[in-house]
Design a protein around this motif. Structure first.
Motif, PDB file in Angstrom:
ATOM      1  N   LEU A 116      -1.179   0.215  -8.466  1.00 40.22           N
ATOM      2  CA  LEU A 116      -2.703   0.157  -7.882  1.00 40.22           C
ATOM      3  C   LEU A 116      -3.068  -1.261  -7.474  1.00 40.22           C
ATOM      4  CD1 LEU A 116      -5.100   1.937  -6.611  1.00 40.22           C
ATOM      5  CD2 LEU A 116      -6.034   1.676  -9.022  1.00 40.22           C
ATOM      6  N   ALA A 117      -2.907  -1.919  -8.484  1.00 41.56           N
ATOM      7  CA  ALA A 117      -3.079  -3.417  -8.345  1.00 41.56           C
ATOM      8  C   ALA A 117      -2.568  -4.011  -7.189  1.00 41.56           C
ATOM      9  CB  ALA A 117      -2.994  -4.266  -9.544  1.00 41.56           C
ATOM     10  N   LEU A 118      -1.467  -3.747  -6.889  1.00 40.20           N
ATOM     11  CA  LEU A 118      -0.502  -4.268  -5.707  1.00 40.20           C
ATOM     12  C   LEU A 118      -0.864  -3.587  -4.575  1.00 40.20           C
ATOM     13  CD1 LEU A 118       2.985  -4.785  -7.186  1.00 40.20           C
ATOM     14  CD2 LEU A 118       1.308  -6.543  -6.904  1.00 40.20           C
ATOM     15  N   ALA A 119      -1.417  -2.468  -4.668  1.00 41.59           N
ATOM     16  CA  ALA A 119      -1.885  -1.698  -3.371  1.00 41.59           C
ATOM     17  C   ALA A 119      -3.276  -2.424  -2.784  1.00 41.59           C
ATOM     18  CB  ALA A 119      -2.073  -0.373  -3.721  1.00 41.59           C
ATOM     19  N   ILE A 120      -4.019  -2.677  -3.974  1.00 38.73           N
ATOM     20  CA  ILE A 120      -5.255  -3.400  -3.506  1.00 38.73           C
ATOM     21  C   ILE A 120      -4.988  -4.740  -2.907  1.00 38.73           C
ATOM     22  CG2 ILE A 120      -7.389  -4.258  -4.422  1.00 38.73           C
ATOM     23  CD1 ILE A 120      -7.576  -1.839  -6.415  1.00 38.73           C
ATOM     24  N   ALA A 121      -4.070  -5.429  -3.509  1.00 35.23           N
ATOM     25  CA  ALA A 121      -3.868  -6.725  -2.986  1.00 35.23           C
ATOM     26  C   ALA A 121      -3.266  -6.760  -1.570  1.00 35.23           C
ATOM     27  CB  ALA A 121      -2.702  -7.507  -4.043  1.00 35.23           C
ATOM     28  N   GLY A 122      -2.296  -5.667  -1.517  1.00 35.57           N
ATOM     29  CA  GLY A 122      -1.801  -5.536   0.089  1.00 35.57           C
ATOM     30  C   GLY A 122      -3.014  -5.171   1.113  1.00 35.57           C
ATOM     31  N   GLY A 125      -8.314 -10.410 -11.398  1.00 37.68           N
ATOM     32  CA  GLY A 125      -8.771  -8.906 -10.973  1.00 37.68           C
ATOM     33  C   GLY A 125      -7.518  -7.888 -11.134  1.00 37.68           C
ATOM     34  N   SER A 126      -6.268  -8.422 -10.596  1.00 38.20           N
ATOM     35  CA  SER A 126      -5.113  -7.465 -11.060  1.00 38.20           C
ATOM     36  C   SER A 126      -4.995  -7.027 -12.324  1.00 38.20           C
ATOM     37  CB  SER A 126      -3.892  -8.058 -10.293  1.00 38.20           C
ATOM     38  OG  SER A 126      -3.644  -9.140 -11.115  1.00 38.20           O
ATOM     39  N   VAL A 163       0.969  -1.135  -0.068  1.00 40.04           N
ATOM     40  CA  VAL A 163      -0.002  -0.062  -0.009  1.00 40.04           C
ATOM     41  C   VAL A 163       0.921   1.098  -0.039  1.00 40.04           C
ATOM     42  CG1 VAL A 163      -1.610   1.214   1.098  1.00 40.04           C
ATOM     43  CG2 VAL A 163      -1.815  -1.038   1.184  1.00 40.04           C
ATOM     44  N   GLY A 164       1.908   1.254   0.664  1.00 42.90           N
ATOM     45  CA  GLY A 164       2.736   2.463   0.825  1.00 42.90           C
ATOM     46  C   GLY A 164       3.565   2.587  -0.553  1.00 42.90           C
ATOM     47  N   MET A 165       3.933   1.532  -1.130  1.00 38.28           N
ATOM     48  CA  MET A 165       4.732   1.636  -2.472  1.00 38.28           C
ATOM     49  C   MET A 165       3.480   2.710  -3.446  1.00 38.28           C
ATOM     50  SD  MET A 165       5.660  -1.847  -4.116  1.00 38.28           S
ATOM     51  CE  MET A 165       4.499  -2.475  -5.226  1.00 38.28           C
TER      52      MET A 165
END
Length: 381
Positions: free
Chosen positions: A347-353, A335-336, A274-276
């Motif tokens: 954004l996809a990785l932030a949502i995954a986080g 989804g990603s 989320v932070g990145m």
């Protein structure tokens, strides 16, 4: 690999179909191949898997059509299916023979460390071979993989496996063993916590390293022409970090403990993802560490499950864990991919986080996924 496929005239859609064929085969083949491994022996299953992989690599290097590559991808996945549960089952039972099964994380971690260090060298050599002909790395990889057959022939089945009652291990009994394992109060929450949530999010990290790295370094002012060479060094750094963590897998288990490792790491990774998104430059160290810790975490997860299942059906249960990961990662992938097309992989990785954090909290509200004790326990308790 993708450069080779594109040079063969494949589209990105066709490459995606190849990956889907691989994942579907993984899901459908894990438990049956694990059952076969329990029936014919760990070493024999490893021989079959290694032979399939070596032959498939040669086939990919010679393939001239999309349909041929689809068939080869199915064979490739089956090869790894035969190895996925049997290799950990063989190692754990071998250590059990010497009453040193508590050393599983250390021994497996040292082996993984050697593998990752070898990968650094192989990546460089493969790059030079690819400059000559993109099919050459597949042929060399097939030859190196085939050396594993020689190594396996020098090994024997563990006494723990030989003394187990495998003659009466029917497919129905194997499925019952899997059911008992995943519903066992010592494992059930851990299956959801690691194999469903954490492993799926780590797979997305693997998927998006390259596009995220490219977007971040270009935004920092790096020329597009330098991205590929820098990416090679970045992958080398990932392998070195992973080798370091894997080498000390036993120390992590003994000093930090499986409970602390698994209760802290998912939240740390989730928060970092989320932070990145908020500070993109953080992606470089975050992805490095997330990928670097993936192999040692997988080894520790295997230690945790192995400690809580019996030798009979061990390969089937471990294969079932891989099947769970292969099945649950599919909606994460779809989804990603959709989010990345609309916005960006960041954004996809932030949502995954965020999903990882929320899902981990939900599991903890249900029950603590990692028990305090690390001694072996029989399935069904």
């Amino acid at each position: 690999m993708y450069l080779y496929f594109l040079s063969q005239g494949l589209s990105f859609t066709q490459i995606a179909v190849l990956e889907a064929a691989y994942n579907v085969t993984t899901v459908l083949g894990e438990v049956p191949t694990g059952y076969v491994g329990d029936r014919i022996g760990r070493r024999n299953s490893l021989l079959v898997g290694t032979g399939l992989i070596a032959a498939t690599l040669v086939g990919i290097g010679l393939a001239g059509s999309f349909l041929a590559l689809v068939a080869l991808y199915v064979c490739w996945s089956m090869g790894y299916n035969f190895r996925s549960g049997s290799e950990d089952a063989w190692l754990y039972d071998t250590l059990t023979d010497d009453l040193s099964e508590d050393q599983f994380s250390r021994v497996r971690g040292r082996g993984e460390s050697v593998s990752l260090l070898t990968g650094v060298v192989a990546a460089v050599v493969g790059g030079y071979l690819g400059n000559i002909d993109l099919s050459y790395p597949f042929f060399v990889a097939a030859g190196v993989t085939a050396l594993g057959l020689v190594a396996l022939l020098s090994l024997s089945e563990p006494d723990t496996y030989e003394s187990a009652d495998t003659d009466d291990l029917s497919l129905r009994r194997s499925l019952g063993i899997v059911r008992d394992a995943v519903t066992n109060r010592r494992i059930r929450a851990f299956v959801v916590y690691y194999y469903v949530l954490f492993a799926a999010v780590l797979y997305l990290v693997f998927m998006f390293v390259q596009p995220v790295f490219e977007s971040v370094v270009v935004d920092l002012g790096v020329s597009s022409s330098r991205v590929e060479s820098l990416l090679g060094w970045y992958y080398a750094a990932i392998s070195l970090v992973g080798a370091g963590f894997s080498y000390y897998a036993g120390a992590i288990k003994d000093r930090i403990g499986l409970r602390t490792w698994f209760l802290v790491l998912p939240f740390g990774v989730g928060a970092a993802l989320v932070g990145m998104y908020l500070v993109p430059v953080l992606a470089l160290p975050v992805l490095l560490l997330a990928r670097g810790t993936a192999d040692v975490t997988r080894a520790l997860a295997s230690q945790y499950v192995n400690d809580r299942i019996e030798s009979v059906g061990r390969a089937t249960v471990l294969s079932a864990m891989a099947m769970v990961s292969g099945l649950t990662v599919i909606p994460f992938q779809l989804g990603s991919g959709a989010v990345s097309d609309v916005s960006s992989p960041l954004l996809a990785l932030a949502i995954a986080g965020g999903v990882l954090i929320a899902g981990s909290l939900a599991v903890l509200a249900w029950e603590v996924p990692v028990s305090a004790g690390e001694s072996a326990a029989e399935v069904g308790e």
